[in-house]
Scaffold this motif. Structure first.
Motif, PDB file in Angstrom:
ATOM      1  N   ALA A  98      -9.339  -4.657   6.803  1.00 47.96           N
ATOM      2  CA  ALA A  98      -9.222  -3.198   6.890  1.00 47.96           C
ATOM      3  C   ALA A  98     -10.011  -2.653   8.075  1.00 47.96           C
ATOM      4  CB  ALA A  98      -9.702  -2.558   5.593  1.00 47.96           C
ATOM      5  N   GLU A  99     -11.173  -3.210   8.314  1.00 54.09           N
ATOM      6  CA  GLU A  99     -11.998  -2.803   9.448  1.00 54.09           C
ATOM      7  C   GLU A  99     -11.245  -3.038  10.763  1.00 54.09           C
ATOM      8  OE1 GLU A  99     -15.944  -1.427  10.747  1.00 54.09           O
ATOM      9  OE2 GLU A  99     -15.248  -1.781   8.710  1.00 54.09           O
ATOM     10  N   ALA A 100     -10.632  -4.224  10.874  1.00 52.13           N
ATOM     11  CA  ALA A 100      -9.889  -4.550  12.085  1.00 52.13           C
ATOM     12  C   ALA A 100      -8.647  -3.688  12.237  1.00 52.13           C
ATOM     13  CB  ALA A 100      -9.498  -6.027  12.067  1.00 52.13           C
ATOM     14  N   VAL A 101      -7.965  -3.421  11.140  1.00 48.46           N
ATOM     15  CA  VAL A 101      -6.760  -2.594  11.192  1.00 48.46           C
ATOM     16  C   VAL A 101      -7.107  -1.175  11.636  1.00 48.46           C
ATOM     17  CG1 VAL A 101      -4.961  -1.498   9.792  1.00 48.46           C
ATOM     18  CG2 VAL A 101      -5.458  -3.936   9.503  1.00 48.46           C
ATOM     19  N   ALA A 102      -8.162  -0.603  11.048  1.00 51.90           N
ATOM     20  CA  ALA A 102      -8.547   0.778  11.378  1.00 51.90           C
ATOM     21  C   ALA A 102      -8.982   0.890  12.836  1.00 51.90           C
ATOM     22  CB  ALA A 102      -9.654   1.249  10.442  1.00 51.90           C
ATOM     23  N   TRP A 103      -9.881   0.009  13.263  1.00 48.91           N
ATOM     24  CA  TRP A 103     -10.345   0.062  14.649  1.00 48.91           C
ATOM     25  C   TRP A 103      -9.223  -0.272  15.618  1.00 48.91           C
ATOM     26  CZ3 TRP A 103     -14.334   2.278  16.800  1.00 48.91           C
ATOM     27  CH2 TRP A 103     -15.481   2.511  16.043  1.00 48.91           C
ATOM     28  N   GLY A 104      -8.316  -1.150  15.192  1.00 52.20           N
ATOM     29  CA  GLY A 104      -7.239  -1.579  16.072  1.00 52.20           C
ATOM     30  C   GLY A 104      -6.276  -0.469  16.436  1.00 52.20           C
ATOM     31  N   ILE A 105      -6.177   0.571  15.615  1.00 52.37           N
ATOM     32  CA  ILE A 105      -5.269   1.675  15.924  1.00 52.37           C
ATOM     33  C   ILE A 105      -6.006   2.971  16.233  1.00 52.37           C
ATOM     34  CG2 ILE A 105      -4.961   2.257  13.468  1.00 52.37           C
ATOM     35  CD1 ILE A 105      -2.451   2.725  16.397  1.00 52.37           C
ATOM     36  N   PHE A 106      -7.197   3.153  15.732  1.00 55.29           N
ATOM     37  CA  PHE A 106      -7.879   4.434  15.940  1.00 55.29           C
ATOM     38  C   PHE A 106      -8.841   4.432  17.124  1.00 55.29           C
ATOM     39  CE2 PHE A 106      -7.122   4.633  11.178  1.00 55.29           C
ATOM     40  CZ  PHE A 106      -5.913   5.284  11.335  1.00 55.29           C
ATOM     41  N   TYR A 107      -9.196   3.247  17.628  1.00 55.65           N
ATOM     42  CA  TYR A 107     -10.029   3.180  18.833  1.00 55.65           C
ATOM     43  C   TYR A 107      -9.318   3.886  19.980  1.00 55.65           C
ATOM     44  CZ  TYR A 107     -12.942   1.206  22.549  1.00 55.65           C
ATOM     45  OH  TYR A 107     -13.784   1.043  23.615  1.00 55.65           O
ATOM     46  N   SER A 152       1.905  -7.644  -2.499  1.00 58.05           N
ATOM     47  CA  SER A 152       0.890  -7.876  -3.537  1.00 58.05           C
ATOM     48  C   SER A 152      -0.493  -7.363  -3.144  1.00 58.05           C
ATOM     49  CB  SER A 152       0.807  -9.368  -3.860  1.00 58.05           C
ATOM     50  OG  SER A 152       0.323 -10.099  -2.750  1.00 58.05           O
ATOM     51  N   VAL A 153      -0.760  -7.203  -1.840  1.00 52.23           N
ATOM     52  CA  VAL A 153      -2.080  -6.717  -1.418  1.00 52.23           C
ATOM     53  C   VAL A 153      -1.988  -5.361  -0.720  1.00 52.23           C
ATOM     54  CG1 VAL A 153      -3.129  -8.994  -1.263  1.00 52.23           C
ATOM     55  CG2 VAL A 153      -1.951  -8.044   0.733  1.00 52.23           C
ATOM     56  N   HIS A 154      -0.800  -4.780  -0.697  1.00 49.59           N
ATOM     57  CA  HIS A 154      -0.576  -3.518   0.015  1.00 49.59           C
ATOM     58  C   HIS A 154      -1.538  -2.429  -0.430  1.00 49.59           C
ATOM     59  CE1 HIS A 154       1.317   0.495   0.349  1.00 49.59           C
ATOM     60  NE2 HIS A 154       1.777   0.057   1.508  1.00 49.59           N
ATOM     61  N   ASP A 155      -1.588  -2.160  -1.716  1.00 55.35           N
ATOM     62  CA  ASP A 155      -2.381  -1.022  -2.189  1.00 55.35           C
ATOM     63  C   ASP A 155      -3.862  -1.215  -1.905  1.00 55.35           C
ATOM     64  OD1 ASP A 155       0.012  -0.016  -3.046  1.00 55.35           O
ATOM     65  OD2 ASP A 155      -0.357  -0.329  -5.185  1.00 55.35           O
ATOM     66  N   ARG A 156      -4.366  -2.426  -2.123  1.00 55.14           N
ATOM     67  CA  ARG A 156      -5.784  -2.690  -1.879  1.00 55.14           C
ATOM     68  C   ARG A 156      -6.126  -2.516  -0.399  1.00 55.14           C
ATOM     69  NH1 ARG A 156      -6.486  -8.498  -3.355  1.00 55.14           N
ATOM     70  NH2 ARG A 156      -8.617  -8.158  -2.626  1.00 55.14           N
ATOM     71  N   LEU A 157      -5.249  -3.000   0.474  1.00 53.18           N
ATOM     72  CA  LEU A 157      -5.534  -2.915   1.904  1.00 53.18           C
ATOM     73  C   LEU A 157      -5.458  -1.471   2.394  1.00 53.18           C
ATOM     74  CD1 LEU A 157      -6.217  -4.221   4.562  1.00 53.18           C
ATOM     75  CD2 LEU A 157      -3.795  -4.757   4.885  1.00 53.18           C
ATOM     76  N   ILE A 158      -4.487  -0.718   1.920  1.00 50.98           N
ATOM     77  CA  ILE A 158      -4.384   0.681   2.350  1.00 50.98           C
ATOM     78  C   ILE A 158      -5.614   1.453   1.884  1.00 50.98           C
ATOM     79  CG2 ILE A 158      -3.074   2.819   2.123  1.00 50.98           C
ATOM     80  CD1 ILE A 158      -1.838   0.586   3.887  1.00 50.98           C
ATOM     81  N   GLU A 159      -6.036   1.222   0.667  1.00 48.52           N
ATOM     82  CA  GLU A 159      -7.232   1.903   0.153  1.00 48.52           C
ATOM     83  C   GLU A 159      -8.457   1.560   1.000  1.00 48.52           C
ATOM     84  OE1 GLU A 159      -9.919   2.145  -3.982  1.00 48.52           O
ATOM     85  OE2 GLU A 159      -8.095   0.928  -3.914  1.00 48.52           O
ATOM     86  N   ALA A 160      -8.612   0.291   1.336  1.00 46.17           N
ATOM     87  CA  ALA A 160      -9.768  -0.137   2.139  1.00 46.17           C
ATOM     88  C   ALA A 160      -9.684   0.416   3.556  1.00 46.17           C
ATOM     89  CB  ALA A 160      -9.834  -1.660   2.167  1.00 46.17           C
ATOM     90  N   THR A 161      -8.478   0.485   4.140  1.00 46.04           N
ATOM     91  CA  THR A 161      -8.322   0.998   5.498  1.00 46.04           C
ATOM     92  C   THR A 161      -8.607   2.490   5.548  1.00 46.04           C
ATOM     93  OG1 THR A 161      -6.639  -0.696   5.929  1.00 46.04           O
ATOM     94  CG2 THR A 161      -6.759   1.138   7.464  1.00 46.04           C
ATOM     95  N   ILE A 162      -8.163   3.224   4.538  1.00 45.60           N
ATOM     96  CA  ILE A 162      -8.465   4.656   4.465  1.00 45.60           C
ATOM     97  C   ILE A 162      -9.975   4.874   4.386  1.00 45.60           C
ATOM     98  CG2 ILE A 162      -8.308   6.694   2.970  1.00 45.60           C
ATOM     99  CD1 ILE A 162      -5.453   5.795   2.283  1.00 45.60           C
TER     100      ILE A 162
END
Length: 504
Positions: free
Chosen positions: A285-294, A311-321
């Motif tokens: 999630a840290e990498a996803v967020a920084w990868g698009i918001f930097y 199967s991991v969609h909801d958990r990852l979206i919650e963590a990225t938010i």
């Protein structure tokens, strides 16, 4: 690091040089025309910049060609070029605060990033290519004993370098450093709205000992100065980073004139591919967020697509938010700011337009979606909050088109085959990342995904030591690494007849 107030005061007192840099000196455009350059943080006018056109490009190209033919740089010992480029690197670091401010105030890139990433990265590029110069060898081909065959590298001549507005210092250095190291002369055309750091860079190169005419900078509009550079008969190669539409124009210019070489890096729609066995959701999630918001999403290889196993969609979206909400959005000149402004009002309207398209495509707004004012006094600035769109149709416009803003498009998949199909179902092929603990699957996906860079269990980790470029509509040029030196040189074969092999 200076305080926010100190940076703002320096910005107010900024008196940058904003004329063309041709033949070792600053000169006005032949037409006398100028145009405003604006600060994205508040929309204010920073200064007016010389509006170069065909006449100015001609003067710069002739200066570059004259310098090249004279051998004042092109025919010097590699160690001489090494010494000059090393001094240039040192001067970049010595003028770090000035260059960072010039870059930050024009691009909207946070001043902390300009200080700690952009300027040091540019300096490293010049030093790295300088250090490589006395470690590169030519070749001897396996000819018959009656001959000696040599393969040597020679500089191409005059390079036209056209760079974008998102990372002017870094991308200019990627192109200038290997081109100059190889012995070429260069005419640099910065993006219309980010000129100031490039002009100062050229002045520092001259101060370091680069001869007059070897590096020229022509500021101006793309349709005027850019087209003139692409069509100029004295230019031997164009290296361009920007949009596919403009890149195709440079190919046309070359084809209609002298057939010059053209190297293109044309953006991307880079996917994270996250499988059900991702080892660490929070790290991902840290990498996803920084990868698009930097840099407010204004990165050509930014991770703008998230393809995630259902199967991991909801958990990852919650963590990225959660990560996105912790990123500090603020004034460009605040050293603690992590996300700041979009580069221009035009780009702001483009991003907002895509958010309207997202509503029409009936995607879900999991986070953001609005223009905002992050601090008092920035009401006229160009700010869009971090935005996460879920249930995105990968075949729709949000899934396919390069938005170039802080907007993440999320799509679910069911299995590996579907993930690969979705990843490759794009006109772009610049970068991608794969998140899995399965080594076999990681290798398979890396091989199948058509992208110039593929990270595994990380994102946006890079260095000058490796090449950067893409497949498909992301272009075919390669910046960085020793391979970039190859792209700024031509191979010459020398065949020497040694006579009969018979003993005498």
């Amino acid at each position: 690091m200076l305080t926010t107030e100190q940076w703002i005061e320096r910005a107010k007192n900024l008196r940058p040089k904003a004329d063309l840099f041709i033949d070792g000196k600053f000169v006005s455009a032949v037409s006398g025309k100028r145009f405003d350059t604006l600060a994205p943080r508040d929309g204010s006018v920073i200064t007016t910049v010389a509006r170069g056109d065909g006449a100015d490009v001609d003067a710069a190209a002739r200066s570059a060609a004259k310098a090249f033919e004279s051998g004042v740089w092109s025919k010097t010992d590699p160690r001489h070029r090494q010494a000059i480029l090393t001094k240039f690197s040192d001067l970049i670091l010595a003028n770090r605060e000035e260059l960072a401010l010039l870059e930050s105030i024009e691009t909207g890139h946070p001043i902390g990033d300009a200080m700690n990433v952009d300027v040091p990265s540019a300096a490293r590029s010049f030093r790295w290519y300088a250090e490589a110069l006395d470690k590169i060898y030519d070749e001897v081909a396996p000819a018959p004993r009656t001959a000696l065959t040599l393969i040597t590298r020679e500089p191409l001549g005059v390079i036209g370098a056209v760079v974008p507005w998102n990372y002017p210092l870094i991308i200019s250095a990627w192109k200038l450093a290997p081109a100059l190291a190889a012995g070429n002369s260069v005419v640099l055309k910065p993006a219309e709205n980010t000129n100031l750091a490039s002009l100062r860079l050229a002045e520092l190169a001259f101060e370091a000992g680069l001869p007059a005419g070897v590096l020229n900078v022509v500021t101006g509009l793309g349709a005027e100065a850019g087209q003139a550079l692409g069509r100029h008969p004295l230019v031997d190669k164009i290296t361009f980073t920007g949009s596919p539409a403009v890149g195709r124009m440079f190919q046309t210019y070359a084809g209609e004139t002298n057939g010059k070489q053209v190297a293109l890096e044309l953006g991307g729609k880079s996917p994270h591919i996250v499988f059900e066995d991702v080892a660490d959701i929070d790290a991902c999630a840290e990498a996803v967020a920084w990868g698009i918001f930097y840099n407010a999403g204004q990165t050509c290889h930014g991770g703008s697509r998230l393809l995630v196993h259902e199967s991991v969609h909801d958990r990852l979206i919650e963590a990225t938010i959660k990560v996105a909400k912790q990123l500090k959005m603020g004034d460009t000149l605040d050293p603690s700011t992590q996300i700041s402004a979009i580069v221009s009002e035009r780009q702001l309207e483009r991003v907002l337009g895509y958010l309207d398209i997202a509503k029409n495509e009936k995607v879900d707004f999991a986070l953001g979606g609005n223009r905002v004012t992050p601090a008092e006094g920035l009401e006229k600035g160009y700010f869009v909050e971090p935005t996460i769109l879920t249930n995105v149709d990968n075949a729709g416009r949000i899934g396919q088109e390069e938005i170039f803003g802080p907007v993440l498009a999320v799509t679910k998949f069911k299995n590996t085959a579907e993930a690969i199909e979705l990843a490759n179902a794009s006109e772009y092929g610049l970068a991608a990342s794969v998140w899995t603990q399965d080594l076999t699957r990681a290798h398979k996906v890396v091989r199948e995904v058509r992208a110039g860079t593929v990270w595994v269990n990380t994102f946006d980790v890079a260095d000058i030591i490796v090449p950067f470029g893409g497949f498909k509509n992301s272009g075919f040029g390669r910046d960085r690494s020793l391979h970039a030196l190859d792209s700024y040189t031509a191979l010459k074969t020398t065949w020497i007849n040694l006579g009969s092999d018979e003993p005498k």
